[in-house]
Design a protein around this motif. Structure first.
Motif, mmCIF file in Angstrom:
data_model
loop_
_atom_site.group_PDB
_atom_site.id
_atom_site.type_symbol
_atom_site.label_atom_id
_atom_site.label_comp_id
_atom_site.label_asym_id
_atom_site.label_seq_id
_atom_site.Cartn_x
_atom_site.Cartn_y
_atom_site.Cartn_z
ATOM 1 N N ASP A 196 -5.049 -1.662 -8.676
ATOM 2 C CA ASP A 196 -4.569 -2.998 -8.324
ATOM 3 C C ASP A 196 -3.433 -3.374 -9.269
ATOM 4 O OD1 ASP A 196 -4.273 -5.596 -7.440
ATOM 5 O OD2 ASP A 196 -6.041 -6.344 -8.493
ATOM 6 N N VAL A 197 -2.289 -2.759 -9.049
ATOM 7 C CA VAL A 197 -1.130 -2.963 -9.922
ATOM 8 C C VAL A 197 -0.726 -4.438 -9.898
ATOM 9 C CG1 VAL A 197 1.243 -2.257 -10.399
ATOM 10 C CG2 VAL A 197 -0.390 -0.590 -9.467
ATOM 11 N N HIS A 231 2.759 -1.479 -5.085
ATOM 12 C CA HIS A 231 1.755 -1.857 -6.084
ATOM 13 C C HIS A 231 0.335 -1.844 -5.543
ATOM 14 C CE1 HIS A 231 4.799 -3.855 -9.063
ATOM 15 N NE2 HIS A 231 5.112 -2.614 -8.735
ATOM 16 N N GLY A 232 0.111 -1.026 -4.511
ATOM 17 C CA GLY A 232 -1.237 -0.878 -3.975
ATOM 18 C C GLY A 232 -1.611 0.561 -3.697
ATOM 19 N N PRO A 233 -1.559 1.461 -4.706
ATOM 20 C CA PRO A 233 -2.003 2.842 -4.451
ATOM 21 C C PRO A 233 -3.477 2.891 -4.061
ATOM 22 C CG PRO A 233 -0.799 2.677 -6.535
ATOM 23 C CD PRO A 233 -1.078 1.281 -6.085
ATOM 24 N N ILE A 289 0.827 -1.217 0.000
ATOM 25 C CA ILE A 289 0.000 0.000 0.000
ATOM 26 C C ILE A 289 0.859 1.264 0.000
ATOM 27 C CG2 ILE A 289 -1.664 1.340 1.353
ATOM 28 C CD1 ILE A 289 -2.838 -1.324 2.300
ATOM 29 N N VAL A 290 0.496 2.190 -0.894
ATOM 30 C CA VAL A 290 1.122 3.513 -0.931
ATOM 31 C C VAL A 290 0.027 4.557 -1.157
ATOM 32 C CG1 VAL A 290 3.408 2.773 -1.700
ATOM 33 C CG2 VAL A 290 1.631 3.251 -3.403
#
Length: 293
Positions: free
Chosen positions: A165-166, A188-190, A115-116
């Motif tokens: 959902d990269v 990979h979780g903006p 998560i970012v």
């Protein structure tokens, strides 16, 4: 109500109330409500109903939203779960790309370490050239719940966010027997840009969603095309597990992903994911940091 986690410069993370017209970015402000609500959005979700008035009235320092750094609204969920191929057209394009199409709800885990925030860089890993995007409506659970009927599922939803959902396609479909690794690379979780509470969303099953890469539209759909809607998803999951406040559910992506055409993301690309009424993420693809030394 729109609730965000933010920093001013290099200062500490604060919890804020976002005010203004989402369609007019210049009008948006964020008011610090940390004095009445603390700094953890997940922690206040179970009591958000009772504490709503205090948060709405809070009059801490106010900043132009453009002048702060937004963090992921919920950065510490106990669970971040995603459903695969939950839009009919996307399931068909997945099939054409050689990805088996499930006959029931297909759930996978994204490790929470991915998560970012809504403006953070997305790292292109050195181990793959198949970096893909997926705009999704993210549902945030507000109450501890188990065995929830679809008809009652909206009562356990705290609110909604935009998710990207990269996915790292070769790790997702070829290098791991489950989706977890290909869905869980760092950054990979903006999520974000804030949490929009459920009462502000008239119908989460009919929201426009659009993703662009360098301004080119790649995904342009509505949430009414889900195979299993968000309420059916909650009913399905809670047959198996207890969902906790702050848990994040990524509810599926529409057609237009890069995999069928091989149009994967590269360093320097700017990915913008926007959902009607919920705001937008805008993340730049960056190279993997040099780990030597």
């Amino acid at each position: 109500m729109k609730l965000a986690r933010f920093r001013v410069g290099d200062g500490p993370v604060r919890l804020g109330r976002v005010d203004g017209d989402v369609t007019d970015a210049a009008s948006l402000t964020v008011t610090d409500v940390s004095d009445v609500a603390g700094t953890s959005l997940r922690a206040i979700l179970p009591d958000l109903g009772a504490g709503r008035e205090a948060v709405a009235r809070a009059s801490g320092e106010t900043y132009a939203l453009s002048g702060v750094v937004l963090e992921a609204p919920v950065d510490d969920p106990q669970k971040y779960l995603g459903i695969g191929m939950n839009y009919a057209a996307h399931a068909e394009e997945a099939r054409q790309a050689g990805i088996p199409v499930p006959t029931s709800q297909l759930w996978f885990n994204k490790q929470v370490s991915c998560i970012v925030g809504p403006r953070a860089g997305i790292v292109k890993p050195d181990v793959s050239d198949e970096l893909d995007y997926e705009i999704e409506l993210a549902v945030v659970i507000g109450k501890r719940c188990k065995h929830v009927a679809a008809a009652d599922a909206r009562s356990v939803i705290a609110g909604y966010m935009v998710a990207n959902d990269v996915s790292v396609r070769d790790w997702l479909q070829k290098r791991s027997p489950t989706f977890t690794l290909g869905k869980s690379f760092d950054t990979h979780g903006p999520l974000g840009p804030w949490l929009t509470t459920d009462d502000e969303v008239h119908d989460p099953l009919d929201l426009g969603m659009r993703l662009t890469v360098n301004g080119e539209v790649r995904q342009d759909w509505r949430t009414d095309d889900m195979i299993d809607d968000v309420y059916e998803q909650i009913a399905y999951l809670t047959q198996v597990m207890t969902l906790e406040p702050g848990d994040v559910l990524a509810t599926g992506t529409p057609s237009g992903i890069g995999a069928p055409t091989g149009r994967f993301l590269k360093v320097g690309d700017v990915v913008r994911a926007e959902i009607e009424g919920l705001g937008a993420l805008e993340n730049t693809i960056v190279p993997e940091p040099d780990q030597a030394g």
